[in-house]
Design a protein around this motif. Structure first.
Motif, PDB file in Angstrom:
ATOM      1  N   ASN B 377       0.852  -1.194   0.000  1.00 11.51           N
ATOM      2  CA  ASN B 377       0.000   0.000   0.000  1.00 11.51           C
ATOM      3  C   ASN B 377       0.877   1.230   0.000  1.00 11.51           C
ATOM      4  O   ASN B 377       1.786   1.350   0.818  1.00 11.51           O
ATOM      5  CB  ASN B 377      -0.864   0.016   1.259  1.00 11.51           C
ATOM      6  N   ILE B 378       0.595   2.130  -0.915  1.00 10.35           N
ATOM      7  CA  ILE B 378       1.376   3.365  -0.966  1.00 10.35           C
ATOM      8  C   ILE B 378       0.437   4.535  -0.711  1.00 10.35           C
ATOM      9  O   ILE B 378      -0.538   4.701  -1.448  1.00 10.35           O
ATOM     10  CB  ILE B 378       2.084   3.513  -2.323  1.00 10.35           C
ATOM     11  N   PRO B 379       0.700   5.316   0.337  1.00 11.77           N
ATOM     12  CA  PRO B 379      -0.197   6.437   0.620  1.00 11.77           C
ATOM     13  C   PRO B 379      -0.109   7.495  -0.465  1.00 11.77           C
ATOM     14  O   PRO B 379       0.883   7.585  -1.192  1.00 11.77           O
ATOM     15  CB  PRO B 379       0.288   6.971   1.960  1.00 11.77           C
ATOM     16  N   ALA B 380      -1.163   8.308  -0.544  1.00 11.54           N
ATOM     17  CA  ALA B 380      -1.198   9.361  -1.567  1.00 11.54           C
ATOM     18  C   ALA B 380      -0.119  10.394  -1.302  1.00 11.54           C
ATOM     19  O   ALA B 380       0.222  10.656  -0.147  1.00 11.54           O
ATOM     20  CB  ALA B 380      -2.560  10.011  -1.554  1.00 11.54           C
ATOM     21  N   ALA B 381       0.395  10.962  -2.392  1.00  9.50           N
ATOM     22  CA  ALA B 381       1.420  11.989  -2.238  1.00  9.50           C
ATOM     23  C   ALA B 381       0.772  13.247  -1.682  1.00  9.50           C
ATOM     24  O   ALA B 381      -0.395  13.530  -1.943  1.00  9.50           O
ATOM     25  CB  ALA B 381       2.026  12.281  -3.597  1.00  9.50           C
ATOM     26  N   GLY B 382       1.539  13.983  -0.903  1.00  7.06           N
ATOM     27  CA  GLY B 382       1.031  15.255  -0.390  1.00  7.06           C
ATOM     28  C   GLY B 382       0.214  15.122   0.878  1.00  7.06           C
ATOM     29  O   GLY B 382      -0.149  16.102   1.489  1.00  7.06           O
ATOM     30  N   THR B 383      -0.093  13.882   1.292  1.00  7.88           N
ATOM     31  CA  THR B 383      -0.802  13.713   2.558  1.00  7.88           C
ATOM     32  C   THR B 383       0.231  13.579   3.663  1.00  7.88           C
ATOM     33  O   THR B 383       1.383  13.223   3.396  1.00  7.88           O
ATOM     34  CB  THR B 383      -1.678  12.451   2.540  1.00  7.88           C
TER      35      THR B 383
END
Lengths: 733, 480
Positions: B377-383
């Protein structure tokens, strides 16, 4: 009145009359960029300047418009102008872009420059507005559709700036972009021109186009973006696998069980009819004629494109969290690296040598491409790549071209190394990136071959002119007899002029690889010595460079920090060749200095009112933070230098051991305190503390005595403590 | 920069079971977590997107808290009750290491939830875990009085052939291990300190497992901390005393020498310090359970079995601050450095999303199909969450100052295009003008026109005559 040392806007205004471009931009721009000039300007002046700038943008001469874009760019540095005029500017710039600067059939440099400048200014203004809620709502959002429309229309003219802006929009304004999906996709496909377009672009443009092409596949979906991303990625992997399997037409892939295993582990075309309907390959199928060897290279070109897309899939910044099948990605890249004619020979029906060579060439191209992506994986996935560490390292080892001699020895095929130097570089780079994720690597066998090949490519060599070249002397004799004697006689007389030495890139790659290898594992002594030999030779060669190459510096540092099994340090020889601050710490080892009472102005004040500092003033310790203490200031004023004397038990020898600047500078086990000037006793407060040290077998005791006769602070319990380190009878264990 | 301390009780008498995170340099209290009694807990950092993992007592359960929320966000079932827990961060990837009551060591990959390793490490429960600053070396201590040094990369390898083994097994202690401390440095330099109920602290070289020093305290040592520059060793004893041991001393030759190494025995009992110069007694009789040294080496944060937490000034040996009490013995205490100037990503982004739920930790070992997929799982960028794992150091959205010099240079480059073209145009214009001037000087255009007319007329006349003559000539030829 505020600060006056700036030129006001009123000076500039006369130069901006009637859209004149006579004024020197180099003088005007810094004035307009000065925030004082804008903040202190009268409203009339400001309106004057901003409306003049807008007039420039409306001109129909490209130079005037270009002039205007530059003025607007600098004016938009100021929030005051952004708030009032950004909207007008954006509209004017969009119009310039829409008009394509009146470029028709022939492209004029001046018009192109103006167009690119307009896009860049528009981008700058949008950056300034982005993330500011009210500004975005009022100014940017209503104009976005026309901006996007105009960008799409000029994408074929100036792909780089247009794609650059589009990339940001794809990340931040997906909703507004949604209606343009098909148009953008169409334009990008024209740029990519199946596989033909990609290799004509420079690297930067390649990345931009591919990244946008990928983002548009999933980012503009209204719902379920995560699922669609995953599905598209899986479809891409299937397409890549399909393209890869074209090789099975020429090669007997079944011979290689490992390859089959990898192929089986990858996702395949769905059997389910419904799912099959969902699957649409991104690009049309290839048309390859087995009688035309160059057609084979189409496979490599297509794979290059698909791997670029894969890279964009995994590295693009995404607006949503996603689930990424890292295992499949790595398996596919391993698959590319595992294909080898040694294990999967050509099918019998293909006897054409040139076809075989082309297939081999295209395989190497694919491998280089796969390695490029593998090199970047550690920086994208970091520690998540560690579970795959050993399998990847073995694949890198397998990628080195070797042959098994009759006596069973495995040797590197030098000719192939020299002809595939770029590929070898990529192997070493990928290996060093992977190794940098960890250290204490236990299984070093795969590394030995990589070290060998790295050492090989650093060697100088003579160009090979003839097949008989390898037979040493005989070729020289033959040359004398043959017709080429005269020009080649130079080879005999001035051999050094023909020597090919390692290129800068080779050196950089090898240095980086060795630096990582030394750090991450314990090599056998023989290999370690070979690397150290290279380090010394390399250092000698580059010792006089004013600024030493960073890679070489790191390699030198690592070869000293990680001496390996032998502990044969190259410190003496390196320190004689170069002078480096880093080496000084090794040659003048020192102990950390204990925390002690402050003798300086800016120490920490403790709760009991005692000022404490750590080390001397030059140290990095953070000594400026203050603890809560109401009377800290008064105490600090009172506290000053304290003299400390170390007296031995007989009271004969006295040294000042506790003063501020003491810094032992001898060896690790035998460190003598540095002599220093006696510290002034100017304090109202003196303490007496004894530091006793007794060492087994020696009837001598050193006492640190701190005089503190005038101690009036009876509340302070601070004292330099007695240190008793009695190690007698303790060494028996 | 500020430094905060997180502490949590092992059992709590009050219903809230609060644990706290507070500054050690000011009175600021950052957050508190409820229902947070823990065998062990591990916090990833301070600020949005960070998490707290808590191993619940007497339950095979891990609770996950999000920064800013008091109650647990996720509850994850694990194979057995965990007695120690550690969040490890290697190059942007998070792993969770747990030590079970049975002595097993579990390693989960947080991005996928896969259980990568379930290793039978100790014969009794794992009492403490510590990882080196770079996340590469893991040390586990057990109630079986053994200390095992692992290469974490070995424990998380997919290819389990050969089975991962500890790189060193240290069996010098005779009673359960209570605490572990690792020093910083390059791989060859990392040193290990272990404390045990046998009243000793042992000092090892991690790279070869060599015993360097034994410190004898004469009473059970519950907690341990080492100065960041390795100048002092601090031991929290069961009597409630904290004892300081200098690692460098002045010897009989008035030379500063190392107090450690070569298998030396260092006695640090109360008899060796009759004047009590090297002790901190803020906890009175409550056994000290946790110790941590501040980043500057000036403050020692200590906690005890009565739930009290003190910030002690090391040089003066005095209490600098007492933090809010917990209602039970403190089991975990961690110091964290927080960047006060950090702009929370949610302040920048208009679409600050709530951090994503972590994939549930698997209770069975990773299977072959899972290995071939390895879904992460890769979290969204900028969060905020994406920024924690991000390997990019700079926040893209924080723009740097406008580079006027570079911009002017670009303008100059582009201006050349117009200058060149303008000059060419000017040159063309000039030549045209020159010609016009010449014509003006000699004859007018009209004169030329009339001349041209006359000449055309004459030419046409001549042409007509020529054609007549030619046709006549052809006729003559035909006759011949």
């Amino acid at each position: 009145m505020g600060y006056q040392g700036f030129v006001g806007l009123d000076v500039v205004i006369p130069h901006l009359k009637d859209n004149s471009v006579e004024a020197d931009l180099m003088e005007i721009l810094p004035i307009l960029a000065d925030e004082n000039a804008v903040n202190e300007a009268s409203k009339a002046d400001l309106t004057h300047v901003t409306s003049r700038a807008a007039n420039y943008l409306r001109s129909n001469q490209s130079e005037v418009r270009w002039f205007g874009t530059k003025l607007v760019h600098v004016l938009c540095l100021h929030p005051r102008i952004i708030a009032s005029d950004a909207g007008n500017y954006i509209s004017a710039l969009t119009k310039i872009i829409e008009s394509k600067c009146y470029i028709t059939s022939t492209i004029d440099v001046r018009q192109m420059t103006c167009l690119e400048s307009a896009i860049s200014t528009l981008d700058f203004i949008m950056d300034k507005i982005r993330h500011k809620v009210a500004l975005t709502r009022e100014i940017l959002t209503p104009r976005l559709p026309s901006i996007i429309q105009s960008l799409v229309s000029v994408m074929y003219l100036c792909p780089k700036p247009a794609n650059f802006v589009l990339q940001k929009l794809l990340m931040n304004n997906t909703t507004t972009l949604r209606p343009f999906t098909t148009k953008i996709q169409k334009e990008l496909r024209i740029l990519l021109d199946d596989d033909e377009g990609l290799h004509k672009m420079d690297n930067e443009l390649q990345t931009l186009v591919v990244s946008n092409f990928v983002s548009i596949q999933y980012a503009l979906e209204r719902t379920n973006t995560e699922e669609i991303y995953r599905q598209k990625l899986l479809h891409l992997l299937i397409e890549m696998k399909e393209v890869f399997e074209i090789y099975s037409e020429f090669l007997d892939l079944n011979e290689d069980s490992n390859l089959q295993k990898l192929l089986a582990s990858l996702p395949s075309l769905p059997h389910n009819e419904e799912e099959k309907g969902n699957y649409k390959p991104l690009f049309p199928s290839l048309d390859i004629d087995s009688l035309e060897p160059l057609d084979i290279l189409q496979i490599s070109r297509r794979l290059h494109l698909l791997i670029s897309l894969l890279k964009a899939f995994i590295s693009n910044p995404r607006g949503t969290a996603v689930k990424l099948p890292l295992g499949y990605v790595i398996s596919f890249l391993e698959l590319n690296l595992s294909l080898d004619l040694r294990f999967s020979p050509m099918k019998r029906e293909f006897r054409d040598v040139s076809l075989k060579k082309t297939v081999e060439y295209s395989i190497i191209k694919n491998k280089t491409c796969a390695l490029e992506l593998l090199t970047q994986l550690p920086s994208i996935f970091g520690g998540n790549l560690l579970p795959h560490f050993s399998s990847l390292l073995s694949v890198y080892e397998l990628s080195v071209p070797v042959e098994i001699r009759k006596n069973g020895h495995i040797t590197i095929i030098e000719e192939r190394v020299w002809s595939q130097l770029d590929y070898i570089h990529q192997i070493l780079l990928a290996a060093s990136e992977l190794l940098s994720l960890t250290y204490n690597v236990v299984n070093i066998t795969p590394l030995l071959k990589l070290v060998d090949v790295a050492l090989l490519i650093t060697k100088s060599r003579l160009p090979k002119l003839d097949q008989s070249n390898s037979n040493g002397g005989s070729f020289l004799k033959r040359k004398k007899k043959g017709g080429q004697v005269i020009p080649l006689s130079d080879m005999l007389s001035h051999q050094h002029l023909f020597t090919i030495t390692a290129s800068k890139r080779t050196l950089a790659v090898v240095r980086q690889f060795f630096a990582t290898v030394l750090k991450s594992c314990l090599l056998p002594s023989s290999k370690q010595s070979e690397i150290l030999r290279f380090v010394i030779i390399d250092t000698v060669k580059h010792r006089n460079e004013v600024k030493m190459d960073k890679n070489l510096q790191e390699l030198i540092h690592n070869s000293i920090l990680f001496p390996g099994h032998d502990r044969n340090s190259i410190l003496p020889i390196i320190s004689s060749i170069i002078s480096d601050n880093f080496l000084s710490v090794f040659m003048n080892p020192r102990f950390p200095i204990s925390p002690r009472r402050d003798t300086s102005e800016n120490g920490i004040t403790g709760t009991n009112g005692v000022t404490i500092s750590y080390l001397d003033d030059g140290e990095d310790e953070d000594s400026e933070e203050e603890l809560d203490n109401d009377d800290s200031l008064s105490k600090r004023q009172k506290t000053s230098d304290i003299a400390t004397d170390v007296v031995d038990s007989n009271g004969v020898d006295t040294i000042e051991s506790m003063s501020k600047n003491e810094e032992p500078d001898t060896g690790l086990t035998d460190i003598t305190l540095v002599e220093q000037e006696p510290v002034k006793i100017s304090s109202w407060k003196r303490e007496e503390t004894r530091v006793e040290v007794s060492v087994s077998g020696v009837d001598k005791e050193a006492t640190v005595q701190i005089s503190n006769e005038y101690d009036s602070d009876s509340n302070s319990e601070f004292e330099i403590p007695v240190i008793v380190a009695n190690d007698s009878e303790d060494d028996d264990e | 920069m500020d430094e905060s301390v997180f502490y949590t009780p092992s059992t709590a008498t009050d219903a809230a079971e609060l644990s706290f995170l507070a500054s050690i340099r000011s009175n600021k209290s950052h957050v508190q977590f409820r229902q947070c009694a823990a065998n062990a807990a591990s916090i990833t950092g301070t600020g949005q997107g960070h998490r707290l993992f808590v191993a619940c007592p007497e339950k095979a359960l891990i609770q996950v808290y999000l920064w800013g929320k008091e109650s647990p966000e996720q509850k994850m079932a694990v194979p057995e009750e965990l007695t120690s827990l550690l969040w490890v961060h290697i190059f942007g990837a998070g792993f969770l290491v747990g030590g079970g009551k049975s002595g097993r060591l579990y390693v989960w990959e947080l991005a996928s939830g896969y259980l990568l390793s379930a290793k039978e490490a100790h014969y009794q429960e794992v009492s403490c875990l510590e990882v080196s600053h770079d996340g590469q070396v893991l040390v586990s201590g057990g109630k079986d009085s053994r200390v095992l040094i692992w290469r974490l990369a070995d424990l998380i390898q997919f290819s389990s052939d050969p089975l991962p083994k500890p790189i060193h097994v240290l069996t010098n202690h005779s009673l359960p291990i209570t605490s572990i401390a690792l020093t910083k440095g390059i791989s060859n330099d990392i040193k290990l300190f272990t404390s045990s109920l046998d009243g000793e602290v042992r000092h090892y070289n991690v790279s070869n497992g060599e015993l360097l020093t034994t410190f004898i305290f004469g009473e059970p040592v519950n907690a341990l901390a080492v100065d960041p520059a390795q100048r002092y060793l601090y031991a929290g004893l069961s009597s409630g005393t904290i004892r300081l041991v200098p690692l460098f001393i002045v010897n009989h030759k008035n030379q500063l020498e190392s107090n450690t190494g070569c298998g030396k025995l260092v006695s640090a009992t109360s008899a060796d310090d009759p004047e009590s110069q090297f002790i901190i007694t803020s906890h009175q009789d409550s056994p000290v359970t946790c110790l941590q040294v501040s980043a500057d080496g000036g403050l020692l944060v200590s906690a005890d079995s009565a739930g009290k937490v003190f910030v002690n000034d090391i040089v003066s040996r005095q209490v600098a601050r007492q933090l809010r009490d917990c209602s039970g013995p403190i089991s975990t205490l961690r110091l964290l450095i927080n960047d006060l100037e950090r702009v929370e990503p949610s302040d920048l982004s208009t679409k600050a999303s709530t951090p994503r739920i972590l994939p549930n930790l698997k209770r069975s070992l990773i299977s072959d199909t899972e290995i071939s997929k390895h879904d992460i799982n890769i979290p969204a960028a900028g969060t905020p969450e994406g920024d924690i794992g991000s390997l990019a150091s700079d926040n893209e959205q924080l723009k740097e100052q406008f580079d006027l010099r570079g911009f002017c240079n670009q303008v100059r480059k582009e201006h050349v295009v117009y200058q060149l073209n303008t000059e060419e145009e000017a040159a063309v214009d000039q030549s045209v003008q020159q010609q016009q001037q010449d014509t003006d000087e000699n004859v007018s255009t009209q004169q030329y026109a009339s001349q041209l007319k006359e000449m055309t007329k004459a030419y046409n006349e001549l042409k007509r005559v020529h054609q007549d003559l030619y046709s006549e000539h052809l006729k003559l030829l035909d006759r011949d």
